[in-house]
Write an enzyme that holds these catalytic residues in place. Structure first.
Site, PDB file in Angstrom:
ATOM      1  N   THR A  99      28.636  48.260  42.420  1.00  0.00           N
ATOM      2  CA  THR A  99      29.734  47.391  42.043  1.00  0.00           C
ATOM      3  C   THR A  99      31.023  48.021  42.548  1.00  0.00           C
ATOM      4  O   THR A  99      30.992  49.036  43.260  1.00  0.00           O
ATOM      5  CB  THR A  99      29.703  47.089  40.529  1.00  0.00           C
ATOM      6  N   LYS A 152      30.536  48.321  47.233  1.00  0.00           N
ATOM      7  CA  LYS A 152      29.619  47.351  47.853  1.00  0.00           C
ATOM      8  C   LYS A 152      29.632  47.376  49.389  1.00  0.00           C
ATOM      9  O   LYS A 152      28.617  47.097  50.018  1.00  0.00           O
ATOM     10  CB  LYS A 152      29.953  45.930  47.378  1.00  0.00           C
ATOM     11  N   ASN A 203      24.921  44.628  47.139  1.00  0.00           N
ATOM     12  CA  ASN A 203      25.043  44.859  45.686  1.00  0.00           C
ATOM     13  C   ASN A 203      23.745  45.368  45.082  1.00  0.00           C
ATOM     14  O   ASN A 203      23.721  45.776  43.919  1.00  0.00           O
ATOM     15  CB  ASN A 203      25.511  43.591  44.957  1.00  0.00           C
ATOM     16  N   GLY A 226      30.021  31.669  35.061  1.00  0.00           N
ATOM     17  CA  GLY A 226      29.696  32.864  35.826  1.00  0.00           C
ATOM     18  C   GLY A 226      28.533  33.656  35.257  1.00  0.00           C
ATOM     19  O   GLY A 226      27.950  34.498  35.954  1.00  0.00           O
ATOM     20  N   GLY A 246      38.926  31.516  47.204  1.00  0.00           N
ATOM     21  CA  GLY A 246      38.806  32.964  47.320  1.00  0.00           C
ATOM     22  C   GLY A 246      38.127  33.365  48.613  1.00  0.00           C
ATOM     23  O   GLY A 246      37.420  32.554  49.243  1.00  0.00           O
ATOM     24  N   ALA A 247      38.386  34.630  49.025  1.00  0.00           N
ATOM     25  CA  ALA A 247      37.785  35.133  50.267  1.00  0.00           C
ATOM     26  C   ALA A 247      37.370  36.594  50.103  1.00  0.00           C
ATOM     27  O   ALA A 247      37.280  37.329  51.077  1.00  0.00           O
ATOM     28  CB  ALA A 247      38.775  34.980  51.419  1.00  0.00           C
ATOM     29  N   ASP A 284      24.148  38.535  44.993  1.00  0.00           N
ATOM     30  CA  ASP A 284      25.212  37.770  44.319  1.00  0.00           C
ATOM     31  C   ASP A 284      25.139  36.284  44.692  1.00  0.00           C
ATOM     32  O   ASP A 284      25.110  35.411  43.820  1.00  0.00           O
ATOM     33  CB  ASP A 284      26.598  38.317  44.699  1.00  0.00           C
TER      34      ASP A 284
HETATM   35  P1  NDP Z   1      37.771  40.594  45.440  1.00  0.00           P
HETATM   36  O1  NDP Z   1      38.826  41.507  44.942  1.00  0.00           O
HETATM   37  O2  NDP Z   1      36.936  40.987  46.607  1.00  0.00           O
HETATM   38  O3  NDP Z   1      38.461  39.164  45.802  1.00  0.00           O
HETATM   39  C1  NDP Z   1      39.371  38.569  44.948  1.00  0.00           C
HETATM   40  C2  NDP Z   1      39.778  37.187  45.455  1.00  0.00           C
HETATM   41  O4  NDP Z   1      40.587  36.569  44.441  1.00  0.00           O
HETATM   42  C3  NDP Z   1      40.588  37.206  46.729  1.00  0.00           C
HETATM   43  O5  NDP Z   1      40.260  36.092  47.515  1.00  0.00           O
HETATM   44  C4  NDP Z   1      42.025  37.082  46.208  1.00  0.00           C
HETATM   45  O6  NDP Z   1      42.895  36.434  47.106  1.00  0.00           O
HETATM   46  C5  NDP Z   1      41.804  36.156  45.026  1.00  0.00           C
HETATM   47  N1  NDP Z   1      42.878  36.264  44.028  1.00  0.00           N
HETATM   48  C6  NDP Z   1      43.019  37.230  43.080  1.00  0.00           C
HETATM   49  N2  NDP Z   1      44.105  36.965  42.328  1.00  0.00           N
HETATM   50  C7  NDP Z   1      44.665  35.825  42.826  1.00  0.00           C
HETATM   51  C8  NDP Z   1      45.788  35.032  42.465  1.00  0.00           C
HETATM   52  N3  NDP Z   1      46.588  35.383  41.456  1.00  0.00           N
HETATM   53  N4  NDP Z   1      46.052  33.904  43.173  1.00  0.00           N
HETATM   54  C9  NDP Z   1      45.241  33.539  44.205  1.00  0.00           C
HETATM   55  N5  NDP Z   1      44.142  34.249  44.592  1.00  0.00           N
HETATM   56  C10 NDP Z   1      43.874  35.367  43.906  1.00  0.00           C
HETATM   57  O7  NDP Z   1      36.877  40.275  44.178  1.00  0.00           O
HETATM   58  P2  NDP Z   1      35.344  39.816  44.144  1.00  0.00           P
HETATM   59  O8  NDP Z   1      35.124  38.806  45.202  1.00  0.00           O
HETATM   60  O9  NDP Z   1      34.473  41.013  44.109  1.00  0.00           O
HETATM   61  O10 NDP Z   1      35.255  39.139  42.701  1.00  0.00           O
HETATM   62  C11 NDP Z   1      35.886  37.891  42.430  1.00  0.00           C
HETATM   63  C12 NDP Z   1      35.462  37.430  41.051  1.00  0.00           C
HETATM   64  O11 NDP Z   1      34.058  37.155  41.049  1.00  0.00           O
HETATM   65  C13 NDP Z   1      35.696  38.488  39.941  1.00  0.00           C
HETATM   66  O12 NDP Z   1      36.158  37.822  38.782  1.00  0.00           O
HETATM   67  C14 NDP Z   1      34.312  39.039  39.686  1.00  0.00           C
HETATM   68  O13 NDP Z   1      34.159  39.486  38.348  1.00  0.00           O
HETATM   69  C15 NDP Z   1      33.455  37.808  39.947  1.00  0.00           C
HETATM   70  N6  NDP Z   1      32.081  38.147  40.294  1.00  0.00           N
HETATM   71  C16 NDP Z   1      31.102  37.557  39.563  1.00  0.00           C
HETATM   72  C17 NDP Z   1      29.784  37.809  39.817  1.00  0.00           C
HETATM   73  C18 NDP Z   1      28.768  37.143  38.958  1.00  0.00           C
HETATM   74  O14 NDP Z   1      27.593  37.515  39.066  1.00  0.00           O
HETATM   75  N7  NDP Z   1      29.130  36.164  38.149  1.00  0.00           N
HETATM   76  C19 NDP Z   1      29.369  38.710  40.898  1.00  0.00           C
HETATM   77  C20 NDP Z   1      30.476  39.245  41.659  1.00  0.00           C
HETATM   78  C21 NDP Z   1      31.782  38.980  41.338  1.00  0.00           C
HETATM   79  P3  NDP Z   1      43.686  37.259  48.260  1.00  0.00           P
HETATM   80  O15 NDP Z   1      42.717  37.414  49.395  1.00  0.00           O
HETATM   81  O16 NDP Z   1      44.822  36.361  48.581  1.00  0.00           O
HETATM   82  O17 NDP Z   1      44.104  38.565  47.645  1.00  0.00           O
END
Ligand code: NDP
Length: 287
Positions: free
Chosen positions: A67, A71, A92, A250, A132-133, A107
């Site tokens: 985690t 990753k 993961n 989620g 998201g990306a 995932d």
């Molecule tokens: P990352 O840090 O890799 O990516 C975060 C993303 O969120 C980016 O695209 C970022 O945009 C965007 N973001 C964050 N804050 C804002 C905001 N205020 N406004 C707009 N965009 C925002 O995180 P992960 O991809 O690893 O995780 C994302 C979510 O998924 C988390 O909540 C995590 O807990 C959840 N998750 C759930 C899993 C499950 O099994 N249910 C498994 C893995 C993750 P930018 O590129 O512009 O910064």
């Protein structure tokens, strides 16, 4: 039969990791399946990752999860990485095959299984929007694309990160991939079948935030999914339900990535209901 006290070991490496609930779900599954396996939740700083992986190898671990923040960083320390994990660009879950550690990514597969089993939706031919990306967005979009989604639109705040993700998706997937900037409120157009929040907006402790999306024009029946699992009831899902839209939380993705991990490591069918109950209990204290 002679006594056999040897436990098989799996676990997770992360930092911070103390609040990661996967151990509760896997330990409950091992107990229910009568397996003498242990799942250890291990705090490992980035500078120690290579040595930690070698340590797991020396201890004969059957596999492990990764985690934040490991990753991507773990990939050079593995013997091989499965094709989907390579496409996503992150691992993961690691399984041991003989003396070799093989990286997987469960995932997106977990999301896909939840989509089919919990929401009853097959993504084939569907128009999907992913908010998201980051790592979760990449995993979800890749697996949805491999499952023959009709079209994927990525909506992301940082354009550079969004572009990087869409370029990678286009290299690997057959369906049309679009990128939209996310400044202001994203108006979800009519005709979208599945909307997925794969950002961290709404994640504890920021539970009152919700992605800036307007659902007023969404088609009736559009499924609204959230990758955020803590809390399981996010403001986005509440807003969707207020409009009468179906939702997928989620927890579904989290349970099924664990279910797939259990299956990969043990070769057995996972006790899904036990895992779901253990996870819900761990996250909500049984509420
Ligand atoms: P990352 O840090 O890799 O990516 C975060 C993303 O969120 C980016 O695209 C970022 O945009 C965007 N973001 C964050 N804050 C804002 C905001 N205020 N406004 C707009 N965009 C925002 O995180 P992960 O991809 O690893 O995780 C994302 C979510 O998924 C988390 O909540 C995590 O807990 C959840 N998750 C759930 C899993 C499950 O099994 N249910 C498994 C893995 C993750 P930018 O590129 O512009 O910064």
């Amino acid at each position: 039969m002679p006594a056999d006290y040897k436990a098989e070991l799996v676990g997770v490496l992360g930092q911070p990791v103390a609040e990661n609930p996967t151990g509760a779900m896997q330990e409950a599954a091992f107990a229910a399946a009568g397996l003498n396996w242990r799942y250890l939740t291990m705090e490992v700083p980035p500078a120690q990752l290579a040595r930690a992986v070698e340590g797991l190898r020396a201890l004969g671990f059957r596999g492990f999860n990764l985690t934040i923040p490991h990753k991507v960083a773990v990939m050079p320390y593995l013997d091989d990485v499965a094709a989907e994990a390579r496409m996503i660009g992150a691992v993961n879950t690691v399984r041991r095959e003989g003396d070799r550690f093989i990286g997987e990514n469960t995932d997106g597969k977990g999301f896909l299984r939840g989509l089919r089993l919990d929401a009853g939706v097959d993504p084939r031919g569907k128009r999907v929007v992913v908010l998201g990306a980051g790592g979760a967005a990449r995993a979800i979009a890749t697996e949805i694309g491999l499952a023959e989604a009709g079209e994927i639109t990525v909506v992301n705040r940082s354009e550079a990160r969004g572009r990087g993700m869409t370029e990678d998706l286009r290299r690997n997937l057959a369906c049309p991939i679009r990128l939209l900037p996310w400044n202001g409120t994203y108006m979800v157009p009519e005709g979208i079948d599945i909307l997925v929040n794969a950002t961290s907006i709404g994640l504890f402790p920021d539970v009152h935030s919700m992605p800036a999306v307007d659902l007023a024009h969404a088609s009736a029946g559009m499924l609204v999914c959230d990758a955020v699992f803590n809390p399981p009831e996010t403001r986005l899902l509440a807003a969707a339900r207020e409009r009468g839209l179906p939702t997928l939380d989620g927890l579904s993705m989290l349970v099924y990535q664990g279910v797939i991990g259990f299956e990969i490591w043990t070769g057995r069918t996972a006790p899904e209901q036990v895992m779901k109950a253990a996870l819900r209990e761990a996250l909500t204290g049984g509420a």
